[in-house]
Design an enzyme around this catalytic site. Structure first.
Site, mmCIF file in Angstrom:
data_model
loop_
_atom_site.group_PDB
_atom_site.id
_atom_site.type_symbol
_atom_site.label_atom_id
_atom_site.label_comp_id
_atom_site.label_asym_id
_atom_site.label_seq_id
_atom_site.Cartn_x
_atom_site.Cartn_y
_atom_site.Cartn_z
ATOM 1 N N GLU A 59 46.578 28.370 40.369
ATOM 2 C CA GLU A 59 47.303 28.824 39.168
ATOM 3 C C GLU A 59 48.685 29.212 39.673
ATOM 4 O OE1 GLU A 59 45.500 32.241 37.109
ATOM 5 O OE2 GLU A 59 47.528 32.902 36.643
ATOM 6 N N LYS A 102 41.005 34.984 30.045
ATOM 7 C CA LYS A 102 41.215 35.703 31.298
ATOM 8 C C LYS A 102 41.049 37.191 30.970
ATOM 9 C CE LYS A 102 45.010 36.567 34.574
ATOM 10 N NZ LYS A 102 46.214 36.015 35.198
HETATM 11 C C1 3PG Z 1 48.285 38.444 39.377
HETATM 12 O O1 3PG Z 1 48.661 38.223 38.253
HETATM 13 O O2 3PG Z 1 49.039 38.644 40.325
HETATM 14 C C2 3PG Z 1 46.824 38.333 39.558
HETATM 15 O O3 3PG Z 1 46.178 39.036 38.603
HETATM 16 C C3 3PG Z 1 46.349 38.667 40.897
HETATM 17 O O4 3PG Z 1 45.776 39.894 40.965
HETATM 18 P P1 3PG Z 1 45.287 40.350 42.388
HETATM 19 O O5 3PG Z 1 46.504 40.324 43.283
HETATM 20 O O6 3PG Z 1 44.727 41.723 42.189
HETATM 21 O O7 3PG Z 1 44.254 39.346 42.833
#
Ligand code: 3PG
Length: 201
Positions: free
Chosen positions: A40, A128
């Site tokens: 992503e 999500k």
């Molecule tokens: C983000 O948007 O950066 C994601 O939600 C990642 O979250 P995380 O760094 O806690 O995995």
């Protein structure tokens, strides 16, 4: 295979922030070599669209989507660059409309019943849950699932190798998003990715 099926088979969706386009190829290669051909790529940096395009060209075997998409313009750009799915931190009606028109999977961030009802009204089946740990983690997801038994979730935010299995054990969770494997050099990313894959597969 449908995109949703691919995501649920992979079980983990790495959240990728590319600050410099020169990092795109080694970063995406590290994910592939680590055994997780999915990313992503977040629309938080100036080169996000170029990184999506490059990723789709250089790694056709990879499932590449766009993250942090908050408006129709970004959404169209991401799809034009080859994004196969669109993720947002929250629900944006204009993004939902573009995805519906262009038949692209949209995974909006939804944490409240009202947001989930909105997602359902657009025909969405997976949302999500973000930022997951701040909004109560698995306990909140289970409570929401009781009210919305057909809805599936991709929790993101606060997931790590230590808790990912606990989340994946809940059958309403299709996959977990996270950036825990994305820190360090490409070799480190590859090693952390391989470790995550060994854990979840
Ligand atoms: C983000 O948007 O950066 C994601 O939600 C990642 O979250 P995380 O760094 O806690 O995995």
């Amino acid at each position: 295979m449908k995109i949703t099926e691919q995501i649920s088979k992979l079980k983990v969706v790495p959240v990728v922030v590319i600050k410099d386009i020169a990092d795109a190829e080694p970063t995406l290669r590290a994910l592939c070599e680590g055994g997780l051909p999915v990313a992503e790529i977040t629309f938080r940096t100036a080169c996000a669209a170029d990184a999506i395009k490059l990723g789709c060209e250089k790694f056709p075997e990879m499932l590449i989507g766009a993250g942090t998409v908050i408006n129709a313009e970004q959404c169209n750009k991401a799809i034009d660059c080859g994004a196969k799915f669109i993720v947002g931190p929250g629900f944006a009606a204009e993004v939902a409309e573009v995805c519906r028109e262009r038949d692209v999977l949209y995974l909006p961030g939804c944490v409240t019943p009202t947001e989930i009802i909105t997602a359902i009204s657009y025909g969405l089946e997976i949302v999500k849950f973000f930022p997951c740990s701040n909004f109560g983690g698995l306990a909140t997801l289970k409570a929401l699932s009781a009210a919305f038994p057909t809805m599936k979730f991709m929790p993101t935010g606060g997931i790590s190798e230590d808790n990912v299995l606990e989340y994946l054990a809940f059958d309403k969770i299709v996959a977990c998003g996270g950036s825990w494997m994305m820190k360090g050099t490409p070799d480190e990313i590859k090693a952390k990715t391989a470790s995550a894959v060994a854990k979840v597969q």
